[in-house]
Design an enzyme around this catalytic site. Structure first.
Site, short mmCIF file in Angstrom:
data_model
loop_
_atom_site.label_atom_id
_atom_site.label_comp_id
_atom_site.label_asym_id
_atom_site.label_seq_id
_atom_site.Cartn_x
_atom_site.Cartn_y
_atom_site.Cartn_z
NE ARG A 115 -4.10 -2.07 1.84
CZ ARG A 115 -4.13 -2.98 2.81
NH1 ARG A 115 -3.35 -2.85 3.86
NH2 ARG A 115 -4.94 -4.01 2.73
CE LYS A 137 -1.24 13.11 -15.68
NZ LYS A 137 -1.67 13.46 -17.03
CD GLU A 179 5.81 15.36 -23.87
OE1 GLU A 179 5.26 16.40 -23.47
OE2 GLU A 179 5.17 14.35 -24.22
CE LYS A 215 4.19 17.42 -16.66
NZ LYS A 215 4.43 16.02 -16.93
CD GLU A 225 -4.54 15.76 -16.13
OE1 GLU A 225 -4.42 15.56 -17.33
OE2 GLU A 225 -4.06 15.01 -15.27
NE ARG A 229 -1.22 17.79 -14.32
CZ ARG A 229 -0.92 17.05 -13.26
NH1 ARG A 229 -1.38 17.37 -12.08
NH2 ARG A 229 -0.14 16.00 -13.40
CG ASN A 233 -3.71 16.06 -21.86
OD1 ASN A 233 -2.74 15.43 -21.45
ND2 ASN A 233 -4.84 16.18 -21.17
CG HIS A 236 0.35 14.18 -25.16
ND1 HIS A 236 1.09 15.28 -25.59
CD2 HIS A 236 1.21 13.43 -24.43
CE1 HIS A 236 2.31 15.20 -25.10
NE2 HIS A 236 2.42 14.09 -24.39
CG HIS A 240 -1.35 9.12 -25.35
ND1 HIS A 240 -1.86 9.68 -24.21
CD2 HIS A 240 -0.05 8.85 -25.08
CE1 HIS A 240 -0.92 9.78 -23.30
NE2 HIS A 240 0.19 9.29 -23.80
CG HIS A 257 5.72 9.71 -25.40
ND1 HIS A 257 4.39 9.39 -25.33
CD2 HIS A 257 5.83 10.97 -24.90
CE1 HIS A 257 3.73 10.41 -24.80
NE2 HIS A 257 4.58 11.38 -24.53
#
Lengths: 353, 353
Positions: A115, A137, A179, A215, A225, A229, A233, A236, A240, A257
């Site tokens: 945990r 993230k 990026e 960032k 988010e 924020r 994206n 993306h 993605h 990526h």
């Protein structure tokens, strides 16, 4: 270089990073260190890292296979077992030494083992330095759905050691530039210009620093988010889907990526021109600049349809509609823009012209 | 019955639960509902639950196999895929309808799907009502290591519908009593006596309410489990190891959680008598009361050694030493007690006498 301070931790650079790490290890009463690497960072980065580490704690090395195809729950299971067998407890510290796959996956493993145990990220790729270093993230892919499984949790600290970039191949380095270009496009025309002016062997340090600052500023203003924020994206939503699609086609066709995001930024740049106020001149600037650094990707009609089908799985998707970030101009983005479906194919046509 | 309010959510009982749920669904703009059941709760609880649900949202049912042996990452992977294929997004709500396996695993699945979607727990076993309803622990087993993988996150609400207990077999019901007895032993001699006085068909409602209150009070006082919350681990240090050990021996030998914890409480009661101030009379009271409700377990020498080997994997373990919660007397516990290894075998001997 001064540390960049987020809401809960700091990003340290170069020598200051080792200093901060060693002080942290002295202060916290950890029971044991677990260092996660892949075979590349084990060979190229671990010796330097270990030689700078000052601690009496026992250090165990866990190595995973390199590459996005190993960013899976199966890899997590292997590492969870390794941690258990090596006697990791709740006061163990995990240090993730690698690119985004290692830091995203290692972070997820740490957040979920017993945990949650503390972890530190040491990004070794340009992409991970400018992107994964901020935002908390963590995650792994589920089949070809990128980052479908994960949690948000902040590391104890992040260490950006620019020296590690020397070990990167040019293609990997470029992946990180995507990026950085994005940071310029969504928030600073000046930074976008500076990045365009970079020569092949110019030092990257100050640019990395600016990207982390940009960032961090965006994330600090909207930690959950809900709002601005989302501008991160840009490129993306389609990017993605493109990355997921080619990931499924095997090693030869797979895109890094940043390579997928570069295509995504051109496509979403086109959508910005059609639906928002992005001028044709700036759109051409984006396309030319990105195609100078990233080879053009060939899309069959089948590819395009499969990519659009994947869009609906994108996690920015809510209540069945797909939201895009679009540019008003270079350096200024707008969130939550709806895009009619027929424009997607037009955007691909513009990319291919 | 009034709701019991935790730091972030409420536990509602019976009719008030359905009312609170339906109001919540009206208020929040969820995109879709996903209901997780196992085959037992699908058959025994789902019809009643659905008939009380008032919503226009689309409801998808996902069913997992029942039992602790399915509390695995493999089951999570199947449910993550099901959620993806059924179009779950970040505004989807997951409702976990079942015993502790369903609520622990379903909570973990929700917390990690797309980096976290909201969830509500509807515990259907006595054990889950009095234990899993408070504390925000989610998790799954890793091989025979119980709850080795998980996160802490609070549900939107918990609904305790006492009617569902009618569907439980006696053995399952008793499993829940072990945690209720524990609540008495660690914090209220009066509650312990009241539980002892319970007749076979007495209503359980007010006792469940008191158990949830006791656990909530302890968790509220120490949300990060740094301190007094550890008293909830009484009986669990050895109990978990016993449960893990027999889980590995196949269905016939497997113990329910409460059955293992009942043994753990007698063993740790003996340790309390030897190392803390628990009197012999109270120790005998604990042993006799628990053995009245839980059949005696046979341990071979091999079993005992394997159980002690498993202890070191227990997650309460830090820096290599094993901490126990011991009783000073019935109703009063003390944390962070070290136990010399040779006492473990003595404790088993006392249990077997």
């Amino acid at each position: 270089m001064d540390a960049i301070i987020t809401d809960t931790y700091s990003v340290y650079f170069n020598k200051e990073g080792y200093k901060a790490l060693n002080q942290h290890l002295k202060k916290e009463r950890y029971s044991k260190l677990f260092l996660l690497t892949d075979e590349n960072t084990h060979r190229d980065c671990l010796p330097l890292f270990l030689s700078s580490l000052e601690t009496d704690l026992e250090v165990e090395i866990i190595e995973m296979e390199a590459g996005e195809t190993h960013k899976t729950i199966d890899t997590c299971v292997q590492i969870w077992y390794a941690l258990s067998e090596l006697g990791a407890d709740r006061r163990s510290l995990m240090i993730n030494l690698g690119g985004g796959v290692v830091t995203d996956l290692g972070g997820f493993v740490a957040c979920t083992f017993k945990r949650g145990i503390p972890f530190i990220n040491v990004p070794t790729s340009l992409l991970a330095m400018v992107d994964a270093s901020i935002g908390g993230k963590t995650g792994v892919d589920l089949g070809n759905l990128k980052n479908q499984i994960g949690v948000i949790r902040q590391p104890e600290m992040v260490l950006v050691m620019v020296d590690f970039l020397k070990t990167l191949e040019k293609r990997q380095l470029n992946s990180g530039f995507a990026e950085m270009f994005k940071h310029g496009l969504i928030s600073s025309g000046k930074y976008w210009s500076d990045l365009k002016d970079l020569k092949a062997n110019d030092p990257l340090e100050s640019h990395i620093y600016r990207s982390v600052q940009i960032k961090n500023k965006i994330v600090l203003e909207d930690p959950t988010e809900k709002d601005m924020r989302k501008i991160l994206n840009f490129g993306h939503t389609l990017g993605h889907a493109i990355e997921s699609h080619f990931l499924d086609k095997g090693e030869n066709k797979a895109l890094l990526h940043g390579e997928a995001i570069a295509v995504g930024m051109i496509l979403e740049g086109y959508l910005s021109h059609r639906l928002s106020s992005l001028g044709l001149h700036q759109l051409e600037d984006i396309k030319n600049t990105l195609l100078e650094r990233f080879r053009k990707v060939d899309f069959t009609e089948e590819d395009k349809h499969a990519i659009l089908a994947l869009l609906k799985f994108d996690k920015k998707n809510s209540h069945g509609s797909i939201n895009f970030v679009l540019l008003k101009r270079i350096g200024d983005a707008v969130i939550d823009q709806q895009v009619p479906e027929d424009l997607f194919m037009e955007a691909f046509t513009y990319y291919e012209e």
